[in-house]
Design an enzyme around this catalytic site. Structure first.
Site, PDB file in Angstrom:
ATOM      1  N   LYS A 256      13.775  56.794  21.545  1.00 48.19           N
ATOM      2  CA  LYS A 256      14.539  55.951  20.623  1.00 48.19           C
ATOM      3  C   LYS A 256      14.498  54.482  21.029  1.00 48.19           C
ATOM      4  CE  LYS A 256      15.868  59.014  17.639  1.00 48.19           C
ATOM      5  NZ  LYS A 256      15.189  59.035  16.321  1.00 48.19           N
TER       6      LYS A 256
ATOM      7  N   TYR B  93      14.752  61.770  24.817  1.00 48.18           N
ATOM      8  CA  TYR B  93      15.244  61.248  23.532  1.00 48.18           C
ATOM      9  C   TYR B  93      15.580  59.760  23.639  1.00 48.18           C
ATOM     10  CZ  TYR B  93      18.068  61.340  19.208  1.00 48.18           C
ATOM     11  OH  TYR B  93      18.585  61.125  17.945  1.00 48.18           O
TER      12      TYR B  93
END
Length: 249
Positions: A154, A150
């Site tokens: 991001k 993640y």
């Protein structure tokens, strides 16, 4: 004529709040989510408030589905002028427990999905010589234990945002990112479950170490999205705006 906005991952949470806010400010909104039936409630709420919205089922990792979705939106609502890339998933785990599938799933939805939707939307925006793209990053881009996939995705979105701002700026298109901190959503509730605590307990713990002494709400992020998608941000591009109550990690 209403501007047309496309919001991905908009059946619930931050996406739904962003779609509702854009509709309240006069946009006709296409609500994209994996399951089209899941979009119905958000679309109905917007309609009840006097806005215009349609639900569109789309897997943002599938190029054909993305292209078909944008073709349908252009036919039913008009050419998209605003794109909010919000679709996301979590597959949290420590590195030694994280599977390649967990890595690929998260990178696919966040990075590939954002790329495919930006590519599909820019065609219409370039023709109009106008556009607003708002990508969703996260404070996790700065690193977060148990979120290697993640965090990497991001952080990648921030690089993609800066690059697309350079490429699309000459056509009157701004590209920015919003990076939320902890926001009370179904996704963070699942994070709490993974940690073995209740959603309320995790929210209270997070609020205690946040300067503003509370966690975020979907509406907090939607307000920033609306700013970056609107006329007041006309000279803002290539930026990542952290919306985290003052707490980075």
């Amino acid at each position: 004529m209403k501007q047309v906005a496309v919001v991905t991952g908009a059946a619930r949470g931050i996406g739904a709040a962003s779609a509702a806010r854009l509709a309240a400010e006069g946009a006709a909104v296409a609500i994209l989510d994996l399951d089209e039936t899941a979009c119905a409630a958000t679309a109905a709420e917007i309609a009840e408030a006097g806005g215009k919205a349609i639900g569109v089922g789309c897997d943002v990792t599938d190029e054909r589905q993305v292209l078909d979705a944008f073709t349908r939106i252009a036919a039913e609502l008009g050419a998209p002028a605003i794109l909010v890339n919000n679709a996301g998933v979590l597959r949290d785990n420590l590195l030694f427990k994280m599977s390649a599938e967990d890595w690929d799933t998260v990178m696919g939805v966040h990075l590939r999905g954002t790329f495919l939707c930006c590519k599909a939307a820019q065609k219409y925006m370039v023709e109009q010589r106008y556009g607003r793209i708002v990508n969703t990053s996260s404070v996790s881009a700065l690193g977060n234990r148990g979120q290697a996939n993640y965090a990497a995705a991001k952080a990648g979105i921030q690089g993609l945002t800066r690059t697309l701002a350079m490429e699309l700026g000459p056509f009157g298109i701004t590209v920015n990112a919003v990076a939320p901190g902890f926001v009370a959503t179904e996704m963070t509730a699942r994070t709490a479950e993974r940690m073995g605590v209740t959603a309320a307990e995790l929210q209270a713990k997070t609020a205690a170490i946040t300067p503003l002494r509370r966690v975020g709400r979907p509406a907090d992020i939607a307000g920033v999205v609306a700013f970056l998608a609107g006329p007041d941000s006309a000279f803002v591009t290539g930026q990542t705006l952290y919306v985290d109550g003052g707490r980075r990690l």
